[in-house]
Design a protein around this motif. Structure first.
Motif, mmCIF file in Angstrom:
data_model
loop_
_atom_site.group_PDB
_atom_site.id
_atom_site.type_symbol
_atom_site.label_atom_id
_atom_site.label_comp_id
_atom_site.label_asym_id
_atom_site.label_seq_id
_atom_site.Cartn_x
_atom_site.Cartn_y
_atom_site.Cartn_z
ATOM 1 N N GLU A 123 31.446 30.587 63.758
ATOM 2 C CA GLU A 123 31.235 29.581 64.799
ATOM 3 C C GLU A 123 29.752 29.225 64.838
ATOM 4 O O GLU A 123 28.907 30.126 64.825
ATOM 5 C CB GLU A 123 31.671 30.110 66.165
ATOM 6 C CG GLU A 123 33.149 30.387 66.290
ATOM 7 C CD GLU A 123 33.496 30.944 67.663
ATOM 8 O OE1 GLU A 123 33.475 30.162 68.634
ATOM 9 O OE2 GLU A 123 33.756 32.150 67.751
ATOM 10 N N ILE A 124 29.458 27.951 64.881
ATOM 11 C CA ILE A 124 28.072 27.487 64.902
ATOM 12 C C ILE A 124 27.872 26.597 66.127
ATOM 13 O O ILE A 124 28.668 25.685 66.378
ATOM 14 C CB ILE A 124 27.714 26.707 63.621
ATOM 15 C CG1 ILE A 124 27.994 27.562 62.379
ATOM 16 C CG2 ILE A 124 26.248 26.282 63.644
ATOM 17 C CD1 ILE A 124 27.777 26.825 61.071
ATOM 18 N N TYR A 125 26.819 26.874 66.888
ATOM 19 C CA TYR A 125 26.510 26.102 68.093
ATOM 20 C C TYR A 125 25.090 25.548 68.006
ATOM 21 O O TYR A 125 24.262 26.037 67.231
ATOM 22 C CB TYR A 125 26.631 26.977 69.352
ATOM 23 C CG TYR A 125 28.015 27.498 69.601
ATOM 24 C CD1 TYR A 125 28.988 26.707 70.189
ATOM 25 C CD2 TYR A 125 28.373 28.801 69.246
ATOM 26 C CE1 TYR A 125 30.272 27.183 70.428
ATOM 27 C CE2 TYR A 125 29.645 29.292 69.467
ATOM 28 C CZ TYR A 125 30.593 28.473 70.056
ATOM 29 O OH TYR A 125 31.855 28.954 70.283
ATOM 30 N N VAL A 126 24.836 24.543 68.824
ATOM 31 C CA VAL A 126 23.477 23.991 68.899
ATOM 32 C C VAL A 126 22.638 24.911 69.775
ATOM 33 O O VAL A 126 23.166 25.685 70.588
ATOM 34 C CB VAL A 126 23.486 22.555 69.469
ATOM 35 C CG1 VAL A 126 24.235 21.616 68.546
ATOM 36 C CG2 VAL A 126 24.094 22.525 70.870
ATOM 37 N N PRO A 127 21.298 24.872 69.637
ATOM 38 C CA PRO A 127 20.430 25.757 70.445
ATOM 39 C C PRO A 127 20.610 25.532 71.937
ATOM 40 O O PRO A 127 20.949 24.428 72.396
ATOM 41 C CB PRO A 127 19.019 25.377 69.983
ATOM 42 C CG PRO A 127 19.207 24.825 68.596
ATOM 43 C CD PRO A 127 20.527 24.119 68.630
ATOM 44 N N ILE A 128 20.358 26.578 72.691
ATOM 45 C CA ILE A 128 20.460 26.527 74.154
ATOM 46 C C ILE A 128 19.191 25.895 74.728
ATOM 47 O O ILE A 128 18.080 26.307 74.385
ATOM 48 C CB ILE A 128 20.661 27.933 74.729
ATOM 49 C CG1 ILE A 128 21.939 28.560 74.158
ATOM 50 C CG2 ILE A 128 20.734 27.892 76.253
ATOM 51 C CD1 ILE A 128 22.071 30.039 74.447
ATOM 52 N N GLY A 154 24.205 23.635 75.292
ATOM 53 C CA GLY A 154 24.219 24.285 73.989
ATOM 54 C C GLY A 154 24.836 25.666 74.043
ATOM 55 O O GLY A 154 25.339 26.109 75.076
ATOM 56 N N GLY A 155 24.790 26.371 72.915
ATOM 57 C CA GLY A 155 25.366 27.703 72.841
ATOM 58 C C GLY A 155 26.871 27.688 73.020
ATOM 59 O O GLY A 155 27.527 26.638 72.980
ATOM 60 N N ALA A 190 18.607 32.073 79.756
ATOM 61 C CA ALA A 190 20.069 32.037 79.656
ATOM 62 C C ALA A 190 20.411 32.541 78.259
ATOM 63 O O ALA A 190 20.105 31.883 77.264
ATOM 64 C CB ALA A 190 20.598 30.626 79.871
ATOM 65 N N ILE A 191 21.014 33.722 78.188
ATOM 66 C CA ILE A 191 21.299 34.383 76.918
ATOM 67 C C ILE A 191 22.773 34.209 76.584
ATOM 68 O O ILE A 191 23.648 34.440 77.430
ATOM 69 C CB ILE A 191 20.944 35.882 76.997
ATOM 70 C CG1 ILE A 191 19.476 36.044 77.391
ATOM 71 C CG2 ILE A 191 21.217 36.583 75.674
ATOM 72 C CD1 ILE A 191 19.090 37.460 77.761
ATOM 73 N N ASP A 192 23.049 33.796 75.342
ATOM 74 C CA ASP A 192 24.431 33.603 74.907
ATOM 75 C C ASP A 192 25.128 34.955 74.797
ATOM 76 O O ASP A 192 24.685 35.830 74.051
ATOM 77 C CB ASP A 192 24.454 32.881 73.557
ATOM 78 C CG ASP A 192 25.803 32.235 73.275
ATOM 79 O OD1 ASP A 192 26.827 32.836 73.647
ATOM 80 O OD2 ASP A 192 25.831 31.146 72.678
ATOM 81 N N HIS A 198 20.494 34.437 70.686
ATOM 82 C CA HIS A 198 20.392 33.019 71.020
ATOM 83 C C HIS A 198 20.185 32.874 72.526
ATOM 84 O O HIS A 198 20.991 33.379 73.324
ATOM 85 C CB HIS A 198 21.660 32.274 70.607
ATOM 86 C CG HIS A 198 21.996 32.423 69.155
ATOM 87 N ND1 HIS A 198 23.262 32.180 68.654
ATOM 88 C CD2 HIS A 198 21.226 32.792 68.100
ATOM 89 C CE1 HIS A 198 23.255 32.402 67.355
ATOM 90 N NE2 HIS A 198 22.034 32.771 66.993
ATOM 91 N N TYR A 199 19.124 32.209 72.909
ATOM 92 C CA TYR A 199 18.837 32.039 74.333
ATOM 93 C C TYR A 199 17.981 30.791 74.541
ATOM 94 O O TYR A 199 17.314 30.290 73.629
ATOM 95 C CB TYR A 199 18.120 33.265 74.910
ATOM 96 C CG TYR A 199 16.770 33.551 74.284
ATOM 97 C CD1 TYR A 199 15.607 32.966 74.785
ATOM 98 C CD2 TYR A 199 16.662 34.392 73.186
ATOM 99 C CE1 TYR A 199 14.370 33.210 74.208
ATOM 100 C CE2 TYR A 199 15.438 34.645 72.598
ATOM 101 C CZ TYR A 199 14.294 34.052 73.116
ATOM 102 O OH TYR A 199 13.073 34.293 72.523
ATOM 103 N N GLY A 200 18.009 30.306 75.755
ATOM 104 C CA GLY A 200 17.113 29.237 76.185
ATOM 105 C C GLY A 200 16.300 29.752 77.355
ATOM 106 O O GLY A 200 16.745 30.657 78.084
#
Length: 347
Positions: A123-128, A154-155, A190-192, A198-200
């Motif tokens: 699974e691939i997501y865009v950055p948060i 994102g995420g 905000a951590i996935d 992956h986090y923003g």
């Protein structure tokens, strides 16, 4: 003595086994939830039927299929077991791998009677990204004065939230930020949950004192009976020595005093404007009679005194006097029209 010396020499046992199955590993993170723009090392591993990892020599051949739509392959090993890639597109994809053959010293290819195959879902997501990227509030001695819902895009959409300094700001599982009682900076993350790598993040600042007040560009004329909204921007000092300031995100709790120079032209209304990205507060006034007036908003707290002034105008509704409704003119002729009311000239 001679035999004792021989027994102490390094030794090892080599097992020759049939491949049982393939495994997949990824670094960093060791999770198959990826993020566009990031680089990853993908390794295909061979195990026997007892789950012992098999040494991967250079002369084995593993055929690996990585979707060009989702991955940019930057480097691959000769035997096909290692790939250095960059994730380039959001979505779901599958990595196919098959151990197919062995190459001997003379270059001959010996195909396995039954290739060993496996697949790995990805699974691939865009950055948060957190919005806004920064929030600045005036310090208040009491915690919980200001609140703001931080938006996360994102995420995977499933996040855990954290604050680096809970004396400055706290955050709930739904992204609701609440200011604390200390001056300073807090980093909100905000951590996935699907992949903690992956986090923003964004910053919350509590600063003191406020240092300047001005009206934001806005409409300054209104018809009698209409309401004017006059937004305010107030800055806060982030570095006293350097004189650095930033606009406050919310100053709706400031005790603002509104004064109208020409009474009767506009009437101040209760309440304050809700903060937006362009201003932190503001006032509302209603046009009562035709005319001009200066409006002054001030704030006083101890030795701090801020004020801002703006000139506003009220006018009568624009009406047509002549003709009262319809005018008919022939081709090539003209007709003067007379109006009453409407905005008056600024002098």
């Amino acid at each position: 003595i001679h035999m004792q010396g021989v027994s102490r020499l390094p030794n090892s046992t080599i097992y020759v086994v049939n491949p049982g199955y393939l495994g997949f590993s990824i670094h960093p993170g060791d999770r198959w939830v990826l993020e566009t723009g990031r680089f990853y090392e993908i390794t295909i591993e061979v195990y026997d039927k007892s789950s012992n990892k098999v040494y991967l020599s250079d002369n084995i051949r593993i055929n690996t299929k990585l979707s060009k739509e989702y991955f940019e392959v930057l480097k691959s090993s000769l035997n096909g077991s290692y790939h250095y890639v960059r994730a380039i597109k959001k979505g779901q994809t599958v990595i196919d791998a098959a151990l197919t053959s062995v190459v001997d010293q003379d270059g001959g290819v010996h195909a396995l009677p039954v290739p060993v195959r496996n697949q790995q879902d990805v699974e691939i997501y865009v950055p948060i990204v957190l919005t806004p990227s920064i929030l600045t509030f005036p310090w208040q001695p009491k915690a919980g004065v200001y609140q703001y819902i931080i938006q996360a895009r994102g995420g995977s959409g499933n996040f855990s939230w954290s604050s680096s300094n809970q004396s400055v700001a706290t955050v709930t599982v739904k992204g609701l930020m609440t200011t604390g009682s200390d001056i300073g900076v807090s980093v909100i993350q905000a951590i996935d949950v699907q992949n903690p790598l992956h986090y923003g993040e964004m910053k919350v600042k509590l600063i003191f004192p406020p240092s300047g007040m001005e009206f934001s560009p806005c409409r300054v004329e209104a018809r009698v009976g209409q309401v004017l909204e006059l937004p305010l921007r107030i800055n806060g000092i982030t570095n006293v020595e350097m004189g650095e300031t930033v606009p406050l995100s919310d100053c709706s709790h400031f005790d603002l005093v509104v004064e109208v120079e020409n009474h009767g032209v506009f009437r101040p209304l209760p309440g304050r404007l809700k903060p937006t990205a362009a201003f932190c507060s503001g006032v509302r006034v209603k046009a009562e009679t035709q005319g001009y007036t200066a409006l002054v908003v001030s704030y006083t707290h101890g030795r701090i005194h801020l004020s801002a002034s703006i000139t506003i105008a009220a006018h009568l509704p624009l009406k047509t006097i002549d003709p009262p409704s319809v005018a008919l003119v022939t081709l090539g002729s003209s007709k003067d029209m007379l109006f009453e009311g409407g905005p008056r000239p600024w002098v």
